[in-house]
Every structure is written in C-alpha cells, then in structure tokens.
Motif scaffolding. Structure first.
Motif, PDB file in Angstrom:
ATOM      1  N   LYS A 180     -10.910   7.561 -24.179  1.00 32.33           N
ATOM      2  CA  LYS A 180      -9.450   7.659 -24.188  1.00 32.33           C
ATOM      3  C   LYS A 180      -8.833   6.932 -25.373  1.00 32.33           C
ATOM      4  CE  LYS A 180      -9.043   7.862 -19.124  1.00 32.33           C
ATOM      5  NZ  LYS A 180     -10.437   7.523 -18.789  1.00 32.33           N
ATOM      6  N   THR A 181      -9.513   5.925 -25.893  1.00 33.77           N
ATOM      7  CA  THR A 181      -8.920   5.098 -26.951  1.00 33.77           C
ATOM      8  C   THR A 181      -9.776   5.003 -28.208  1.00 33.77           C
ATOM      9  OG1 THR A 181      -9.918   3.128 -25.921  1.00 33.77           O
ATOM     10  CG2 THR A 181      -7.659   3.664 -25.292  1.00 33.77           C
ATOM     11  N   ALA A 182     -11.041   5.397 -28.128  1.00 33.70           N
ATOM     12  CA  ALA A 182     -11.973   5.172 -29.231  1.00 33.70           C
ATOM     13  C   ALA A 182     -11.772   6.160 -30.371  1.00 33.70           C
ATOM     14  CB  ALA A 182     -13.403   5.281 -28.718  1.00 33.70           C
ATOM     15  N   HIS A 183     -12.289   5.788 -31.548  1.00 33.26           N
ATOM     16  CA  HIS A 183     -12.350   6.708 -32.671  1.00 33.26           C
ATOM     17  C   HIS A 183     -13.502   7.685 -32.454  1.00 33.26           C
ATOM     18  CE1 HIS A 183      -9.886   3.563 -34.740  1.00 33.26           C
ATOM     19  NE2 HIS A 183      -9.268   4.655 -35.131  1.00 33.26           N
ATOM     20  N   VAL A 184     -13.606   8.654 -33.359  1.00 37.84           N
ATOM     21  CA  VAL A 184     -14.450   9.820 -33.092  1.00 37.84           C
ATOM     22  C   VAL A 184     -15.926   9.478 -32.876  1.00 37.84           C
ATOM     23  CG1 VAL A 184     -14.671  10.327 -35.584  1.00 37.84           C
ATOM     24  CG2 VAL A 184     -15.106  12.115 -33.903  1.00 37.84           C
ATOM     25  N   LEU A 185     -16.525   8.643 -33.721  1.00 40.13           N
ATOM     26  CA  LEU A 185     -17.971   8.422 -33.605  1.00 40.13           C
ATOM     27  C   LEU A 185     -18.335   7.727 -32.301  1.00 40.13           C
ATOM     28  CD1 LEU A 185     -20.386   7.382 -36.445  1.00 40.13           C
ATOM     29  CD2 LEU A 185     -20.606   6.376 -34.173  1.00 40.13           C
ATOM     30  N   SER A 186     -17.656   6.642 -31.984  1.00 37.40           N
ATOM     31  CA  SER A 186     -17.993   5.899 -30.768  1.00 37.40           C
ATOM     32  C   SER A 186     -17.633   6.702 -29.517  1.00 37.40           C
ATOM     33  CB  SER A 186     -17.286   4.550 -30.754  1.00 37.40           C
ATOM     34  OG  SER A 186     -15.901   4.700 -30.973  1.00 37.40           O
ATOM     35  N   SER A 187     -16.562   7.493 -29.590  1.00 33.85           N
ATOM     36  CA  SER A 187     -16.197   8.352 -28.465  1.00 33.85           C
ATOM     37  C   SER A 187     -17.276   9.399 -28.216  1.00 33.85           C
ATOM     38  CB  SER A 187     -14.860   9.034 -28.746  1.00 33.85           C
ATOM     39  OG  SER A 187     -14.539   9.964 -27.735  1.00 33.85           O
ATOM     40  N   LEU A 188     -17.777  10.019 -29.300  1.00 33.10           N
ATOM     41  CA  LEU A 188     -18.840  11.013 -29.154  1.00 33.10           C
ATOM     42  C   LEU A 188     -20.115  10.378 -28.623  1.00 33.10           C
ATOM     43  CD1 LEU A 188     -18.478  13.214 -32.369  1.00 33.10           C
ATOM     44  CD2 LEU A 188     -17.708  13.718 -30.034  1.00 33.10           C
ATOM     45  N   LEU A 189     -20.423   9.177 -29.086  1.00 31.43           N
ATOM     46  CA  LEU A 189     -21.633   8.508 -28.629  1.00 31.43           C
ATOM     47  C   LEU A 189     -21.580   8.293 -27.115  1.00 31.43           C
ATOM     48  CD1 LEU A 189     -23.422   5.693 -30.553  1.00 31.43           C
ATOM     49  CD2 LEU A 189     -23.323   5.654 -28.072  1.00 31.43           C
TER      50      LEU A 189
END
Length: 321
Positions: A180-189
């Motif tokens: 909900k709050t993360a940027h793309v790489l960490s959200s995808l991980l």
C-alpha cells in the motif's frame, strides 16, 4: 574541518533503509562516533526538541535520511500528509543545523523531482524545467523545496554547508515492503513472495510493464554519501547518484518472480497508470569525482530478499521518520 574517523556524525532516519545503510557503512569503515537516535530520543516534528538535541550533542556532520515516503497510492491518497511531514522535518533539521554550527549536512532529494518528460538520462540542470510526474507530485514538491532551501542557503551565505544528493529508486534491507505504501521494487518483492508461499496462480500488476526505471542498492547510496563527505567537493547544485542502468518494470517483475520462486503467471492491468515513461539519471558528475556503484540489480535484490525473509515479521511499515 576535515572529516575524520572521530568526527561526530548524526544519521537521522536510521530505522529506515538509506539511514540504516549509512550507519552500517560508517561503522564498517571505522567511524566510531556515529549517533542514530530513535524517534523516542529525537522527535523531528518538534523544533524545540531538534534544537535542544543538536545543542547538547553538537554533531559535526549530519545525514538527513528521515522523511515520509510513498509510491503512487500513497501520493494519490495522502498527498497532504507527505507534503506536511517532509516540510516540517526538513525545516526543523535545516534550521537547527545552521544554528548549531554543523560542518556539513547531506540532504536526500528524489529522482521524482525531475520533469516527467525530461530528456534521458536526466542531468542535474534539468530540475524545474518542467512538471514532475503527476502520480508523485506531492512528494516531489516536498523534496524540491528541501533541495532549494539547502542551495539557497549555500548561495546566500557563500557557504557549502548543505550537500543535496539525488539517488534514483533505492532498495535494500529495512525498506518498506507494504504494497500500500512501498515503492515498486519492494512492493513487487512482497507480492511475489506472498504469491509464492500461497501457491497463487497469477499476480496482477499495474500498468503495461513498459516504463523503465533505474534502481540502486542502499549500500551503494551509503558509499556515495560517505565518499562525498570524505572528499568534500565544491559544488553549486545537487548531485545525482545512480547505477547507470535501467530496466523495464516487466524485466524487474520477471527477475523478482525468479528470485522468490513464484511459478504462476504475471498479468498486466493496463487500465492503471504507468507513471513516468523512463527515469534514468546522468551520474557522470559523481562518477568523474571517483565514485562508482558495485552491486548489480540481481545481487541487490537477492540480498534484499534474504533480509526480508529473516526479518519479515519485524519489518516496519510506512515511513522512516
């Protein structure tokens, strides 16, 4: 005054990704007078608290890595909060640094400050030549304000107290992994990890997967910042910090899918926004000073995932205030 192993160094935001990377790098390289107060010890929203802390601890060097961050959803739904929180923190730290006689203060800008249609790769002089990407506008404005507050002070008073830097999309241990709050790489991980352990058949991602992004590991950002503090170059503007390579979101997703062991399919929801078409920094200025990144994207993602698996339950969600 020259930076030495005994210099009093204050890292703000050490519970977050970049701040913690800076603390680790400094300690690993023999700097034994590094302070990284918790939020309980130092309330960055209180000018009085910040001023008193600086007055009693007398830091000589400050790395300002604290702030509220967020991706497209956070910028869209909580734009006022992003602006307010970052502006308050920046003002309190910058004014207190001036008043307490700090030697150097590193301030982190963001690549989202650049115009959406900026020529690629983006050079530092492209700032404010156009409007930033709409989906990151609140955060971009807060960061632009901080950069120009620092530069304006340096120019008005003929000093080089503030050193604003612009890292591209940074990732690493102690990142925010909340989708909900993360940027793309960490959200995808996080999403691919969850899909893998639940044996999901597919993961649906926003956009077309065609936008290109440059990613830099947090340890490389920390090494760049400490390199600049040690070298203390004369500079009139901010410095980009990038890896020099960019990847499509589709390529990134496939890499993370492989690392997390997800065996399902990826679907792309093209009704959702892509964001800026490309964000690649021109980091030639800092490269010409002698700094280069060393961690490849795949190795950095693997290190980040290893940390995530070990600390998943303890990972803090949200900001790195």
């Amino acid at each position: 005054m020259k930076l030495t192993k005994k210099s009093r160094i204050l890292v703000l935001g050490a519970s977050g990704m970049i701040g913690s990377a800076c603390v680790r790098w400094l300690q690993l390289h023999g700097y034994d007078n590094v302070h990284s107060p918790s939020r309980i010890e130092l309330d960055l929203f209180s000018m009085e608290n910040v001023r008193d802390y600086f007055g009693s601890h007398r830091p000589e060097y400050i790395i300002l890595a604290a702030g509220r961050v967020g991706g497209i959803i956070e910028n869209s739904n909580f734009g006022f909060d992003l602006l307010r929180d970052n502006l308050i923190i920046q003002q309190n730290v910058i004014l207190s640094a001036i008043q307490s006689g700090v030697e150097k203060c590193v301030y982190f800008g963001s690549s989202c400050m650049y115009p959406r249609q900026a020529e690629q790769p983006m050079r530092e002089e492209f700032l404010l030549t156009g409007k930033p990407e709409e989906t990151s506008l609140p955060y971009a404005i807060s960061k632009l304000s901080g950069v120009h507050m620092c530069l304006s002070y340096n120019k008005q008073y003929g000093k080089s107290l503030f050193l604003p830097v612009i890292p591209n999309s940074t990732y690493g241990p102690q990142d925010d992994f909340d989708p909900k709050t993360a940027h793309v790489l960490s959200s995808l991980l996080f999403r691919f990890h969850h899909a893998s352990i639940t044996n999901a058949k597919e993961v649906t991602l926003w956009g077309s997967g065609t936008p290109r992004r440059e990613f830099i590991f947090s340890e490389d950002v920390a090494s760049a910042v400490c390199f600049l503090l040690e070298k203390n170059p004369s500079m009139e503007g901010p410095l980009n910090i990038g890896s020099g390579e960019d990847y499509s979101i589709r390529e990134l997703a496939e890499t993370i899918k492989d690392i997390t062991g997800f065996r399902g399919t990826i679907k792309w929801d093209t009704s959702k926004p892509d964001g800026a078409p490309r964000k690649l920094l021109d980091s030639s200025r800092i490269n010409n000073l002698g700094w280069k990144p060393v961690v490849s994207l795949r190795n950095g993602i693997q290190k980040t995932y290893d940390w995530f698996l070990e600390h998943e339950l303890q990972t803090e969600k949200g900001s790195s205030l």
